[in-house]
Design a protein around this motif. Sequence first.
Motif, PDB file in Angstrom:
ATOM      1  N   GLU A  59      -0.176  -1.324  -2.532  1.00  0.00           N
ATOM      2  CA  GLU A  59      -0.252  -0.051  -3.299  1.00  0.00           C
ATOM      3  C   GLU A  59      -1.758   0.419  -3.367  1.00  0.00           C
ATOM      4  O   GLU A  59      -2.548  -0.390  -2.900  1.00  0.00           O
TER       5      GLU A  59
ATOM      6  N   TYR B 235       2.575   4.507  -3.176  1.00  0.00           N
ATOM      7  CA  TYR B 235       3.188   3.477  -2.150  1.00  0.00           C
ATOM      8  C   TYR B 235       3.552   4.592  -1.163  1.00  0.00           C
ATOM      9  O   TYR B 235       3.727   5.644  -1.195  1.00  0.00           O
TER      10      TYR B 235
ATOM     11  N   GLU C 145       8.208  -0.753  -8.433  1.00  0.00           N
ATOM     12  CA  GLU C 145       8.102  -1.850  -7.264  1.00  0.00           C
ATOM     13  C   GLU C 145       9.500  -2.737  -7.195  1.00  0.00           C
ATOM     14  O   GLU C 145       9.941  -2.854  -5.732  1.00  0.00           O
TER      15      GLU C 145
END
Length: 753
Positions: free
Chosen positions: A418, A430, A392
């Motif tokens: 997500e 994602y 991330e």
Amino acid sequence: MGIPGLSSQNNGQQRLGITEPISLAGPTEDDVIKTRELEKYLQGVGLYESQEEAVGREEVLGRLDQIVKIWVKNISRGKGFNEQLVQEANAKIFTFGSYRLGVHGPGADIDTLCVGPRHATRDEDFFGELWKMLSEMQEVTELHPVPDAHVPVMKFKFNGVSVDLLYARLALWVIPEDLDISQESILQNVDEQTVLSLNGCRVTDQVLRLVPNIQTFRTTLRCMRFWAKRRGVYSNVAGFLGGINLALLVARICQLYPNALPNMLVSRFFRVYTQWRWPNPVMLCAIEEGSLGLPVWDPRRNPKDRYHLMPIITPAYPCMNSTYNVTSSTLRVMSDEFRRGSEICEAMDASKADWDTLFEPYPFFESYKNYLQIDITAENADDLRQWKGWVESRLRQLTLKIERHTYGMLQCHPHPGEFSDKSRPFHHCYFMGLQRKQGVPVNEGEQFDIRLTVEEFKHSVNAYTLWKPGMDIHVSHVKRRSIPTYIFPGGVRPSCLAKITTENKQSSKLRASGHGQAEKPQGGKGVAVEADDVKKRRRPEDDMDNNSKNSKSPVSLPPSSREVNEDMTPIKLDESEVNSIDGQKSKKLCVRSPGENPSGDSGTDGFVANNQIVNPIVAATDTSSSKEEEKLAIEKIMSGPYDAHQTFAEEPEELEDDTQCRNQVKDAGGNMQNNITESLISKPEVAEEPVEPVVYMETTCSTRLCSNEVLEELEPAELAAPLLTVPPAPAPLKRPLIRLNFTSLGKAADKSA
């Protein structure tokens, strides 16, 4: 030293902010009614926690404060301090973030800071002894230390309440119980992690000092946080707005309209930031140099600060930009959302829209024809949590690389959330929406080759220092009709997806008929019609591209891609698959009939009556000011020492190693083409509708297809294993990103001759 940003006016009233307010007008009767309606709406959607949960949070904080006091005495005794010093040893818990601001909702975590003395170290004592104490407590679950984070943190649940605990090691032998961390002297002789950890509390407290009415600020901020989450622009790590960013934006609006109620502040929020000329910074107070020599945000002296596209500056020393993650693509999305909010608020003023319209969820998976899907997997839950956090933090790099390698011609819209496929253990994914840049000449057959860009991204992700076997990442291209069903509620694909393009075109035609009109589409819902809304997703060049366009203009090349790699199967994005995003923004607007008024509820919590007194004389002065005067006032507040700040066209420092990374990927990937293929033969006309480019999404080497035969993997077999063993290559000289062919070189030679 006084509070920065606070000064006195001639009438004795204190002014907050670096400029004069735009309006001192108070609320009208209609503002009072609509504010009560807004408060009732926010309560109805569950944004306020129950009294029982509030008491539970206070008990957790009290218990946590007791624990750190016991901890610091234990480590003091263990270090050989005499009993008197052991008894004097102290640590203290502070809160910050949404909880300290008073805008947290049910189930939200509590951001906390433990302040300890100089002999209580971070690594050995905080992440060692305190972690051991917490791990032995039955009340503590899901304990997860992250000592290597940019701001080291310990995450856990205490009696079911999520807690993020930071640590600040001060240069004091004894921490007084009445410690004031807002003083600049608190930062003397501390390390960088302590400065960053203290920054959250110091900024939060300063924000509350710099707003004229805390309760009004809180209600408005709750509203804007809810709006940002519903519209998909709430995620600092994804390049959108985080909690502190929204707090600073709302606080500035409160300064500019100090006597307004939340209803008006929400409207002015959108109006001001729709007109805001980024990268002019948003600041609550003047930036102070301080006496400790810590670096502060200043693009005039710090070259890295000139890369920031949407600077929102924190008010506490050392002042920093809180939105350094924003990219040109995410700025475009946020600017469009500001514009949409402003139009809806105008429709609400005319009783042609309501709060449901403003908070309508953004239809991300209906808005684009093409997406990137990033899947990550791990061996177990702990590995997945670590791998997820790392990936991330790097997703923003993929957006930056695509923007850079296509010269901003291919735009990415990252989804802030997500998703997980429950049929696959330890899996997250994602999504990023893809579209061509709007408002530029479109050339038939234009192509973008982002395969190498994706390989670079995966290479950097796989270089994770804590990588373990099983940590894997795959990047795939997926079209809208093939979005996996597990991302939809209940695992059911909405039936409206097949009708999006037709409905968008109809909606665009309806909006073209003029501002303020209302038509009934086939679905029977009212649609608020706004003038020039057809181009809602198109940013003018002079508004945003001055901030982010590369000084290297796109190279015009003959269409030579047909001559190279004829065996490749490109993923063609047909012109029939045009992104009709223009119609998405307000095609579902709920319109009230002209005679229908929003219902007010006199049974609210009494906030309006208790905090604001309606003054019809003052309120009348606001109605006399035209929008043009307000626009000029907004222009005035943007002028200052930083108004000449423009972002450099060069890449930020974090992408400077791309040449080295590209060299490594090329070596590992074998016979991969090291070019980004674009046919950019200029044409005078600009397309009326956004036309999809041709994007190469596979590699020349063997390509793996997923079992559902929908996703087309970008993963070459040679790079399936983690690239941790690849030795760093010596940094070569930077080369052009686009390889010229002999024809164009010959033409250049002829011209020079």
